[in-house]
Design a protein around this motif. Structure first.
Motif, PDB file in Angstrom:
ATOM      1  N   LEU B  32      37.283  93.243  58.989  1.00 30.26           N
ATOM      2  CA  LEU B  32      37.843  94.399  58.280  1.00 30.26           C
ATOM      3  C   LEU B  32      37.235  94.476  56.879  1.00 30.26           C
ATOM      4  O   LEU B  32      37.833  94.078  55.892  1.00 30.26           O
ATOM      5  CB  LEU B  32      39.367  94.287  58.217  1.00 30.26           C
ATOM      6  N   SER B  34      36.481  97.020  55.026  1.00 32.31           N
ATOM      7  CA  SER B  34      36.866  98.096  54.103  1.00 32.31           C
ATOM      8  C   SER B  34      38.152  97.805  53.342  1.00 32.31           C
ATOM      9  O   SER B  34      38.667  98.676  52.652  1.00 32.31           O
ATOM     10  CB  SER B  34      36.974  99.413  54.863  1.00 32.31           C
ATOM     11  N   VAL B  35      38.660  96.587  53.484  1.00 34.71           N
ATOM     12  CA  VAL B  35      39.849  96.217  52.721  1.00 34.71           C
ATOM     13  C   VAL B  35      39.428  95.657  51.371  1.00 34.71           C
ATOM     14  O   VAL B  35      38.626  94.728  51.302  1.00 34.71           O
ATOM     15  CB  VAL B  35      40.690  95.173  53.486  1.00 34.71           C
ATOM     16  N   GLY B  36      39.948  96.286  50.320  1.00 35.63           N
ATOM     17  CA  GLY B  36      39.627  95.823  48.969  1.00 35.63           C
ATOM     18  C   GLY B  36      40.719  94.895  48.483  1.00 35.63           C
ATOM     19  O   GLY B  36      41.174  94.023  49.207  1.00 35.63           O
ATOM     20  N   ASP B  37      41.157  95.121  47.288  1.00 34.10           N
ATOM     21  CA  ASP B  37      42.154  94.259  46.658  1.00 34.10           C
ATOM     22  C   ASP B  37      43.411  94.106  47.523  1.00 34.10           C
ATOM     23  O   ASP B  37      43.933  95.075  48.058  1.00 34.10           O
ATOM     24  CB  ASP B  37      42.526  94.885  45.306  1.00 34.10           C
TER      25      ASP B  37
END
Lengths: 81, 81
Positions: B32, B34-37
């Motif tokens: 995954l 596209s998961v940021g903070d």
């Protein structure tokens, strides 16, 4: 676009929640007698890069199923902000 | 009357959140990207016996200050349902 997604992971209603019970008796010992059932879970915020809110939600659901929640003991709720 | 009150306890924005960082790298390892903070906090639901929603909120705020949140590291948000 970046979406802020919130995932709430809580212990299943059918199960005992020992942490919640401990918090409840702690609160009562502090004089807060009017607090009844307490349940303690996790709150996870994710910043997700996605094309639409719907896609961000799907991604967060996938993350929850794969890693964030244990379906044997927990359920989760996803909300996109 | 019994009110269901939800307390969200999250690490202060100014602080690092090692648990969140660990979850983020876990999600990226699972594909995954596209998961940021990610930030991880607690979600606590209380059943509160009170005369009004406002009183239930005040009680939950007192509980949060006394026991549920550590103000040095965390902030909290109370919502009455």
């Amino acid at each position: 676009m970046t979406f802020s997604v919130q995932v709430k992971v809580m212990p299943l209603k059918e199960l005992l929640d020992p942490q919640g019970k401990a918090v409840m008796s702690g609160l009562r010992n502090l004089g807060l007698q009017s607090v009844g059932d307490v349940r303690v879970g996790k709150n996870i915020t994710l910043q997700v890069e996605a094309e639409s809110a719907e896609q961000a939600r799907l991604l967060a659901e996938e993350a929850s199923k794969k890693l964030l929640a244990n379906p044997v003991m927990e359920y989760f709720e996803v909300s996109v902000q």
